[in-house]
Enzyme design. Structure first.
Site, PDB file in Angstrom:
ATOM      1  N   ASP A   8       0.847  -1.190   0.000  1.00 38.90           N
ATOM      2  CA  ASP A   8       0.000   0.000   0.000  1.00 38.90           C
ATOM      3  C   ASP A   8       0.883   1.241   0.000  1.00 38.90           C
ATOM      4  O   ASP A   8       1.784   1.369   0.839  1.00 38.90           O
ATOM      5  CB  ASP A   8      -0.904   0.015   1.230  1.00 38.90           C
ATOM      6  N   ASP A 129     -15.166  -3.016  -1.659  1.00 37.55           N
ATOM      7  CA  ASP A 129     -14.779  -2.651  -0.304  1.00 37.55           C
ATOM      8  C   ASP A 129     -16.061  -2.402   0.467  1.00 37.55           C
ATOM      9  O   ASP A 129     -16.837  -1.498   0.112  1.00 37.55           O
ATOM     10  CB  ASP A 129     -13.906  -1.399  -0.296  1.00 37.55           C
TER      11      ASP A 129
END
Length: 247
Positions: A8, A129
């Site tokens: 990330d 998500d």
């Protein structure tokens, strides 16, 4: 089963967030390309990269770093975060990205997602998500009233590569995935479902494999040493037949 070590990116660095909260970051490395090489040296045959800056900005931001990751890794890379236009897709594919993960724009414009999937068959991944079962967008800053399962059903007949299902409540918390939500999604659609969020032990990975999940993304557990990548790769390769749709 395929495992995707997660990288990330925030401000050009490799970080992990807790429950998608940008104020709860842990920096693991200032050299994401070196991190990519590390995971590949331990046996990774694919990587999952998220441009967190891009997710907030609405367009990919960390292009230079991502190109370095692709070059250093030498394995297929999946990228999400801020990819919301045809120009964004053209850009990330020009960087050498194998699969583009589309999330926010998929909710707001499913027709565009379908068009992108037909233009780039097998290279578009739906990023679901979810918070309490509902789709979250804009880098998890907004929660819609659309159920993740319903959105997946709406687009499952398109030539998508897979669905990445992330449960925000478990992400980065080292408490295990939301197995019930993953099972519900897997039963609802025909596309491969890649688990993301909360995978924190070899037992979690094995349980996902035994449940028929063809892929899992692992983040904080790798960085904190709770999972040894080489060992868990040997485990799943010995116990699960890979889904060829993810090759």
């Amino acid at each position: 089963m395929f495992l995707y070590p997660a990288i990330d990116l925030l401000g050009g660095r490799c970080v992990r967030l807790r429950q998608g909260d940008y104020s709860r970051e842990t920096v693991f490395s200032d050299d994401p390309a070196a991190v990519a090489r590390q995971w590949v040296s331990q046996g990774a045959d694919r990587l999952h990269v998220v441009d967190l800056d891009g997710a907030k900005a609405g367009t990919p931001v960390n292009g230079e770093v991502i190109r370095r990751i692709v070059g250093a890794a030498g394995v297929p890379v999946q990228l999400g975060g801020g990819i919301r236009t045809d120009a964004d897709l053209d850009a990330v594919f020009s960087w050498g990205i194998r699969w583009a993960v589309l999330g926010s724009k998929a909710l707001k414009d499913p027709a565009w997602l379908l068009a992108a999937a037909h233009k780039h068959p097998g290279r578009i991944v739906l990023g679901l998500d979810a918070k309490d079962g509902y789709v979250a967008t804009e880098g998890w800053l907004d929660v819609s009233r659309v159920k993740a399962v319903d959105l997946a059903r709406r687009v499952q007949d398109a030539p998508l590569a897979a669905v990445v299902a992330t449960d925000i409540a478990t992400d980065g918390m080292m408490a295990g995935p939301n197995f019930a939500a993953l099972a519900e999604l897997k039963a609802a659609i025909s596309l491969p479902v890649i688990a993301s969020g909360g995978v924190s032990s070899a037992d979690d990975v094995l349980r996902l494999a035994q449940a028929g999940l063809p892929g899992a993304i692992i983040g904080r557990a790798l960085y904190e040493g709770a999972i040894d990548l080489g060992s868990v790769l040997q485990l799943v390769r010995a116990t699960a037949v890979p889904d060829r749709r993810l090759l």
